[in-house]
Design a protein around this motif. Sequence first.
Motif, PDB file in Angstrom:
ATOM      1  N   CYS A  45     -24.296  52.996 -16.538  1.00 56.44           N
ATOM      2  CA  CYS A  45     -24.702  54.147 -17.404  1.00 56.44           C
ATOM      3  C   CYS A  45     -23.716  54.604 -18.118  1.00 56.44           C
ATOM      4  O   CYS A  45     -22.584  54.442 -17.648  1.00 56.44           O
ATOM      5  CB  CYS A  45     -25.167  55.315 -16.290  1.00 56.44           C
ATOM      6  SG  CYS A  45     -25.801  56.752 -17.223  1.00 56.44           S
TER       7      CYS A  45
ATOM      8  N   HIS B 162     -27.134  57.221 -20.944  1.00 62.80           N
ATOM      9  CA  HIS B 162     -28.091  56.104 -21.326  1.00 62.80           C
ATOM     10  C   HIS B 162     -27.721  54.890 -20.248  1.00 62.80           C
ATOM     11  O   HIS B 162     -26.619  54.564 -20.280  1.00 62.80           O
ATOM     12  CB  HIS B 162     -27.827  55.386 -22.775  1.00 62.80           C
ATOM     13  CG  HIS B 162     -27.623  56.530 -23.819  1.00 62.80           C
ATOM     14  ND1 HIS B 162     -28.449  57.094 -24.261  1.00 62.80           N
ATOM     15  CD2 HIS B 162     -26.481  57.512 -24.290  1.00 62.80           C
ATOM     16  CE1 HIS B 162     -28.158  57.979 -25.180  1.00 62.80           C
ATOM     17  NE2 HIS B 162     -26.986  58.160 -25.045  1.00 62.80           N
TER      18      HIS B 162
ATOM     19  N   THR C 192     -31.735  58.259 -20.645  1.00 59.60           N
ATOM     20  CA  THR C 192     -32.652  57.375 -21.227  1.00 59.60           C
ATOM     21  C   THR C 192     -32.545  55.975 -21.079  1.00 59.60           C
ATOM     22  O   THR C 192     -31.320  55.536 -20.553  1.00 59.60           O
ATOM     23  CB  THR C 192     -32.378  57.739 -22.821  1.00 59.60           C
ATOM     24  OG1 THR C 192     -31.138  57.055 -23.299  1.00 59.60           O
ATOM     25  CG2 THR C 192     -32.328  59.075 -23.179  1.00 59.60           C
TER      26      THR C 192
ATOM     27  N   SER D 105     -37.471  58.430 -20.997  1.00 64.18           N
ATOM     28  CA  SER D 105     -36.179  59.205 -20.615  1.00 64.18           C
ATOM     29  C   SER D 105     -36.601  60.012 -19.350  1.00 64.18           C
ATOM     30  O   SER D 105     -37.808  59.927 -18.919  1.00 64.18           O
ATOM     31  CB  SER D 105     -36.282  60.485 -21.744  1.00 64.18           C
ATOM     32  OG  SER D 105     -37.365  61.564 -21.711  1.00 64.18           O
TER      33      SER D 105
END
Length: 110
Positions: free
Chosen positions: A15, A28, A65, A107
């Motif tokens: 992430c 992300h 996301t 998301s």
Amino acid sequence: LGAWAGRTLVGAVSCERDMRLKVRHIGHLIGMMVADHAAGRGIGRALLQACIEQARAADGLELLTLSVTAGNAAAEHLYGSVGFVRYGALPRAIKLGGRYHDKHLMSLSL
């Protein structure tokens, strides 16, 4: 995060977070993988849940996301089962051997 079977890495997820002020509330999820021989044992779900837990504990992080290759039903089902929702698609996002593949964008509100 990694999942190990002895000394062998069988799964991983990363992430990342952009530190620019306007978008630093978004993380992300990238690089999610489980080795083929280890699939179906809950490794992906455990990695995903651990990643989400760490994201929820991160100061100021509000949204995660990810993108998933269209047609990867198992991955999309896994992401959906923990609360990710699809919000769009990126056509022709991947090109392999002259063939294009779309990416579905998802998301999760933390």
